[in-house]
Design a protein around this motif. Structure first.
Motif, PDB file in Angstrom:
ATOM      1  N   GLU A 129       2.381   8.206   7.504  1.00  0.00           N
ATOM      2  CA  GLU A 129       3.227  10.159   7.828  1.00  0.00           C
ATOM      3  C   GLU A 129       3.123  10.718   6.681  1.00  0.00           C
ATOM      4  OE1 GLU A 129       4.809   6.697   7.267  1.00  0.00           O
ATOM      5  OE2 GLU A 129       6.462   7.748   5.883  1.00  0.00           O
ATOM      6  N   HIS A 130       2.409   9.965   5.429  1.00  0.00           N
ATOM      7  CA  HIS A 130       1.903  11.401   4.583  1.00  0.00           C
ATOM      8  C   HIS A 130       0.120  11.404   3.581  1.00  0.00           C
ATOM      9  CE1 HIS A 130       5.398  10.798   1.915  1.00  0.00           C
ATOM     10  NE2 HIS A 130       5.824   9.939   3.015  1.00  0.00           N
ATOM     11  N   ILE A 131      -0.338  10.414   5.101  1.00  0.00           N
ATOM     12  CA  ILE A 131      -2.057  10.493   5.049  1.00  0.00           C
ATOM     13  C   ILE A 131      -2.226  11.879   6.400  1.00  0.00           C
ATOM     14  CG2 ILE A 131      -3.867   9.655   5.304  1.00  0.00           C
ATOM     15  CD1 ILE A 131      -2.510   7.230   4.853  1.00  0.00           C
ATOM     16  N   LEU A 170       0.656  -1.509   0.281  1.00  0.00           N
ATOM     17  CA  LEU A 170      -0.087   0.332   0.173  1.00  0.00           C
ATOM     18  C   LEU A 170       1.166   1.292   0.067  1.00  0.00           C
ATOM     19  CD1 LEU A 170      -2.223  -0.913   2.234  1.00  0.00           C
ATOM     20  CD2 LEU A 170      -2.726  -1.346   0.700  1.00  0.00           C
ATOM     21  N   GLY A 171       0.476   1.728  -0.778  1.00  0.00           N
ATOM     22  CA  GLY A 171       1.700   3.814  -1.572  1.00  0.00           C
ATOM     23  C   GLY A 171       2.808   2.811  -1.800  1.00  0.00           C
ATOM     24  N   CYS A 172       2.733   1.532  -2.397  1.00  0.00           N
ATOM     25  CA  CYS A 172       4.213   1.113  -2.933  1.00  0.00           C
ATOM     26  C   CYS A 172       4.814   1.959  -3.555  1.00  0.00           C
ATOM     27  CB  CYS A 172       3.838   0.079  -4.396  1.00  0.00           C
ATOM     28  SG  CYS A 172       2.856   1.227  -5.306  1.00  0.00           S
ATOM     29  N   GLY A 186       8.198   0.824  -6.438  1.00  0.00           N
ATOM     30  CA  GLY A 186       8.502   0.086  -6.189  1.00  0.00           C
ATOM     31  C   GLY A 186       9.805  -0.868  -5.802  1.00  0.00           C
ATOM     32  N   ASN A 187      10.127   0.312  -4.582  1.00  0.00           N
ATOM     33  CA  ASN A 187      11.368  -0.278  -3.661  1.00  0.00           C
ATOM     34  C   ASN A 187      11.247  -1.898  -3.516  1.00  0.00           C
ATOM     35  OD1 ASN A 187      13.015   1.707  -4.142  1.00  0.00           O
ATOM     36  ND2 ASN A 187      12.258   2.830  -2.396  1.00  0.00           N
ATOM     37  N   LEU A 188       9.828  -1.530  -2.571  1.00  0.00           N
ATOM     38  CA  LEU A 188       9.565  -3.354  -1.879  1.00  0.00           C
ATOM     39  C   LEU A 188       8.866  -4.095  -3.244  1.00  0.00           C
ATOM     40  CD1 LEU A 188       8.459  -4.702   0.422  1.00  0.00           C
ATOM     41  CD2 LEU A 188       7.052  -3.810   0.738  1.00  0.00           C
ATOM     42  N   VAL A 248      -1.698   6.687  -5.148  1.00  0.00           N
ATOM     43  CA  VAL A 248      -2.244   7.072  -5.222  1.00  0.00           C
ATOM     44  C   VAL A 248      -1.193   8.170  -6.519  1.00  0.00           C
ATOM     45  CG1 VAL A 248      -1.623   8.653  -4.042  1.00  0.00           C
ATOM     46  CG2 VAL A 248      -4.000   9.253  -4.653  1.00  0.00           C
ATOM     47  N   SER A 249      -0.467   8.401  -6.452  1.00  0.00           N
ATOM     48  CA  SER A 249       0.543   8.770  -7.604  1.00  0.00           C
ATOM     49  C   SER A 249       0.261   8.119  -9.188  1.00  0.00           C
ATOM     50  CB  SER A 249       1.821   8.904  -7.139  1.00  0.00           C
ATOM     51  OG  SER A 249       2.611   9.466  -8.265  1.00  0.00           O
ATOM     52  N   HIS A 250       0.046   8.429  -9.861  1.00  0.00           N
ATOM     53  CA  HIS A 250       0.213   8.017 -11.166  1.00  0.00           C
ATOM     54  C   HIS A 250       1.402   7.888 -11.610  1.00  0.00           C
ATOM     55  CE1 HIS A 250      -1.342   6.476 -14.965  1.00  0.00           C
ATOM     56  NE2 HIS A 250      -0.651   7.565 -15.701  1.00  0.00           N
ATOM     57  N   GLN A 299      -4.485   1.847  -8.833  1.00  0.00           N
ATOM     58  CA  GLN A 299      -3.957   3.256  -8.730  1.00  0.00           C
ATOM     59  C   GLN A 299      -5.736   3.718  -7.602  1.00  0.00           C
ATOM     60  OE1 GLN A 299      -4.633   6.684 -11.248  1.00  0.00           O
ATOM     61  NE2 GLN A 299      -3.991   8.137  -9.590  1.00  0.00           N
ATOM     62  N   GLY A 300      -5.111   4.328  -6.520  1.00  0.00           N
ATOM     63  CA  GLY A 300      -6.083   3.927  -6.276  1.00  0.00           C
ATOM     64  C   GLY A 300      -5.655   5.421  -4.413  1.00  0.00           C
ATOM     65  N   SER A 301      -6.730   5.225  -4.019  1.00  0.00           N
ATOM     66  CA  SER A 301      -6.569   6.088  -2.413  1.00  0.00           C
ATOM     67  C   SER A 301      -6.560   4.973  -1.123  1.00  0.00           C
ATOM     68  CB  SER A 301      -7.179   7.383  -2.432  1.00  0.00           C
ATOM     69  OG  SER A 301      -6.492   7.931  -1.135  1.00  0.00           O
ATOM     70  N   ALA A 324       2.609  -1.091   4.651  1.00  0.00           N
ATOM     71  CA  ALA A 324       2.629   0.320   4.472  1.00  0.00           C
ATOM     72  C   ALA A 324       2.902   0.858   4.355  1.00  0.00           C
ATOM     73  CB  ALA A 324       1.247   1.232   4.824  1.00  0.00           C
ATOM     74  N   MET A 325       4.717   0.886   4.236  1.00  0.00           N
ATOM     75  CA  MET A 325       5.820   1.199   4.463  1.00  0.00           C
ATOM     76  C   MET A 325       6.235   2.590   4.447  1.00  0.00           C
ATOM     77  SD  MET A 325      10.211  -0.803   2.664  1.00  0.00           S
ATOM     78  CE  MET A 325      10.109  -0.257   1.495  1.00  0.00           C
ATOM     79  N   GLU A 326       6.393   3.144   5.222  1.00  0.00           N
ATOM     80  CA  GLU A 326       6.817   5.046   4.607  1.00  0.00           C
ATOM     81  C   GLU A 326       5.003   5.641   4.107  1.00  0.00           C
ATOM     82  OE1 GLU A 326       8.909   4.301   7.901  1.00  0.00           O
ATOM     83  OE2 GLU A 326       9.749   5.960   7.041  1.00  0.00           O
TER      84      GLU A 326
HETATM   85  N1  SAH Z   1       6.080   2.568   0.388  1.00  0.00           N
HETATM   86  C1  SAH Z   1       7.267   3.278  -0.518  1.00  0.00           C
HETATM   87  C2  SAH Z   1       6.569   5.009  -0.798  1.00  0.00           C
HETATM   88  C3  SAH Z   1       7.190   5.495   0.222  1.00  0.00           C
HETATM   89  S1  SAH Z   1       6.180   7.649  -0.060  1.00  0.00           S
HETATM   90  C4  SAH Z   1       8.757   2.961   0.229  1.00  0.00           C
HETATM   91  O1  SAH Z   1       8.836   2.872   0.608  1.00  0.00           O
HETATM   92  O2  SAH Z   1       9.677   3.150  -0.927  1.00  0.00           O
HETATM   93  C5  SAH Z   1       4.519   7.696  -0.140  1.00  0.00           C
HETATM   94  C6  SAH Z   1       4.112   7.284  -0.776  1.00  0.00           C
HETATM   95  O3  SAH Z   1       2.347   6.599  -0.362  1.00  0.00           O
HETATM   96  C7  SAH Z   1       3.619   7.818  -2.033  1.00  0.00           C
HETATM   97  O4  SAH Z   1       3.892   6.905  -3.188  1.00  0.00           O
HETATM   98  C8  SAH Z   1       2.519   8.335  -2.358  1.00  0.00           C
HETATM   99  O5  SAH Z   1       2.178   8.849  -3.376  1.00  0.00           O
HETATM  100  C9  SAH Z   1       1.614   7.317  -1.520  1.00  0.00           C
HETATM  101  N2  SAH Z   1       0.467   7.824  -0.872  1.00  0.00           N
HETATM  102  C10 SAH Z   1       0.561   9.078  -0.065  1.00  0.00           C
HETATM  103  N3  SAH Z   1      -1.387   8.897   0.401  1.00  0.00           N
HETATM  104  C11 SAH Z   1      -1.568   7.915  -0.086  1.00  0.00           C
HETATM  105  C12 SAH Z   1      -3.210   7.831   0.194  1.00  0.00           C
HETATM  106  N4  SAH Z   1      -3.924   8.350   0.262  1.00  0.00           N
HETATM  107  N5  SAH Z   1      -3.347   6.733  -1.066  1.00  0.00           N
HETATM  108  C13 SAH Z   1      -2.319   5.777  -1.933  1.00  0.00           C
HETATM  109  N6  SAH Z   1      -1.449   5.927  -1.585  1.00  0.00           N
HETATM  110  C14 SAH Z   1      -0.021   7.706  -0.894  1.00  0.00           C
END
Ligand code: SAH
Length: 466
Positions: free
Chosen positions: A370-372, A293-295, A298-300, A318-320, A347-349, A365-367
């Protein structure tokens, strides 16, 4: 625009066999943007010089194939430096006029074509807007002795300073094919013109002409970035393919560590440690169908693909743009069918319920949390733990207590500009425990990265199981 190539190999006139151009003849070749002439100002036994003179038609270059002159700025297009500086046009001319030599073929002297011989290239006007250092940086690691002559911008007006174009001599004992390949790739890198289209096949071209030298070049990221006109997904694709042998040049790491978070955390190799901790957690819960989730880029996903035990892998973001980059970096278009079927990108939120996320053994959900926005965390909780309900959920997030140990992070600032919050261990554990209680999961906590006695580890991880 002129390129001369000289040798002192004896008999020097063998250069004619290597270039497939007879020293006794003057030859012209039409090109889409002008004309190339090849002739030999010197052709003796001790020294032979071949000259490639490129005449560019600056009007033909911008003349529309059909229709009227209606593009804005057409005057500027007429008055340009293209006819005078060594650029991608010279590369194109090299590739078309000397294509057999560039491929290392010579009918009459096949062994000589594979042999390093003393060669010297002269380029009277090589652009380098960053100054002469870049020219050294690019050619010296390839074994050339580089001689650079500065030109005044205008000889009549010394106060205007120096021209961004330099006279450059490159001397070395190299194979002719390598000299031509170095020029082919590095001329457009130096010129760094922004306005032409690069497509996917440019990555193949870069790797083909960079074969045997680019993967060892200390500035391979700079070269790839500029050759591919800064198109990030292409650059990452090229760098990944260059580092397939496991070597990563120092500037590649810098290129990847573009944002602040990576720059701060890279010395700890924290990204790598985080990934290993997550993979271990997934193995421990015996996951075979995994959601990332929030890949991001694509590192993981890449690590997951390497382990056959992860039979179905789905990345969501969520980011295309991030997904496009992930698609390119993982080279999904080139995977064998069996591999390709293991992975999907969606793609999805994560703050909206989504049927496609149901039916997985584990979600990571790796890192990401904190973006939400904090007031959307409840929605995240119900999407992941309420609707999708995977058997296990692995969440990592920064431990804000550790931030004071990052020398370059001013107090009170987050590790990344897009972070909406960063939590202490207590804050994260309180939130996670409450989620687990509400959703009938158990949760255990782990630190990732080296543990500080007072502030804990830089990253914290919660592993939820049903
Ligand atoms: N998991 C990855 C990226 C972490 S960065 C890694 O560890 O390398 C956080 C990612 O979460 C970003 O790609 C961002 O686009 C995504 N993101 C943030 N809010 C989101 C949401 N509401 N739904 C889906 N993805 C989300």
């Amino acid at each position: 625009m002129l390129l001369t190539i000289s040798t002192t190999y004896r008999p020097a006139t063998d250069l004619g066999y290597l270039l497939h151009k007879n020293p006794g003849r003057f030859q012209s070749f039409p090109l889409p943007f002008g004309r190339a002439d090849v002739f030999y100002p010197v052709a003796d036994v001790d020294r032979c010089t071949a000259a490639l003179l490129l005449e560019i038609d600056p009007v033909g270059l911008v003349r529309p194939k059909t229709g009227a002159y209606n593009s804005a700025g057409w005057l500027q297009q007429y008055v340009n430096d293209r006819p005078y500086v060594a650029s991608s046009h010279l590369s194109v001319a090299i590739a078309s006029v000397f294509n057999s030599a560039l491929a290392g073929n010579s009918r009459e002297r096949p062994e000589l074509a594979q042999q390093p011989i003393p060669l010297e290239a002269q380029l009277p006007t090589l652009p380098s807007r960053e100054g002469p250092e870049l020219i050294d940086k690019l050619f010296e690691p390839l074994g050339y002795s580089v001689e650079i002559r500065e030109h005044p911008l205008d000889a009549g007006f010394p106060e205007w300073g120096a021209s961004p174009c330099f006279g450059v001599g490159l001397k070395g004992v190299v194979r002719l094919r390598d000299l031509l390949a170095h020029l082919y790739v590095l001329l457009p890198v130096l010129d760094d013109a922004k306005h032409y289209w690069v497509g996917d096949d440019e990555v193949d071209k870069l790797l083909r002409f960079g074969a045997g030298w680019l993967s060892d070049h200390p500035h391979q990221a700079l070269i790839s970035t500029r050759y591919l006109k800064r198109q990030r997904s292409l650059v990452l694709q090229a760098l990944d393919r260059l580092s397939d042998d496991g070597q990563v040049a120092p500037d590649v790491a810098a290129e990847r560590g573009q944002h602040d978070e990576e720059r701060l955390e890279t010395p700890l190799r924290l990204g790598e440690q985080r990934m290993q901790a997550v993979l271990t957690a997934l193995r421990e819960v015996g996951a075979t169908r995994v959601l990332d989730l929030g890949c991001g880029e694509g590192n993981l996903l890449r690590e997951l693909l390497k382990e056959p035990a992860f039979r179905a892998i789905t990345g969501v973001d969520v980011s295309h743009r991030a997904l496009e980059t992930a698609h390119a970096r993982l080279r999904l278009d080139n995977l064998p069918a069996a591999q390709r079927e293991r992975i999907a990108l969606l793609q999805g939120s994560l703050t909206y319920q989504d049927q496609r996320l149901a039916g997985f053994d584990a979600a990571v959900a790796m890192e990401v949390i904190e973006h939400i926005d904090p007031d959307r965390l409840e929605a995240f909780e119900s999407t992941v733990f309420g609707a999708a309900q995977p058997g296990a959920v692995v969440i990592t997030t920064p431990n804000s207590e550790y931030n004071c140990l990052f020398e370059n992070l001013p107090p009170g600032e987050f590790r990344h500009r897009d972070h909406r919050f960063e939590w202490t261990r207590e804050q994260f554990q309180d939130w996670a425990q409450a989620v687990a209680d509400r959703r009938a999961y158990d949760v255990r906590f782990h630190g990732i990265g080296s543990e500080h006695p007072e502030y804990g580890a830089p990253t914290q991880m919660g592993v939820f199981t049903q």
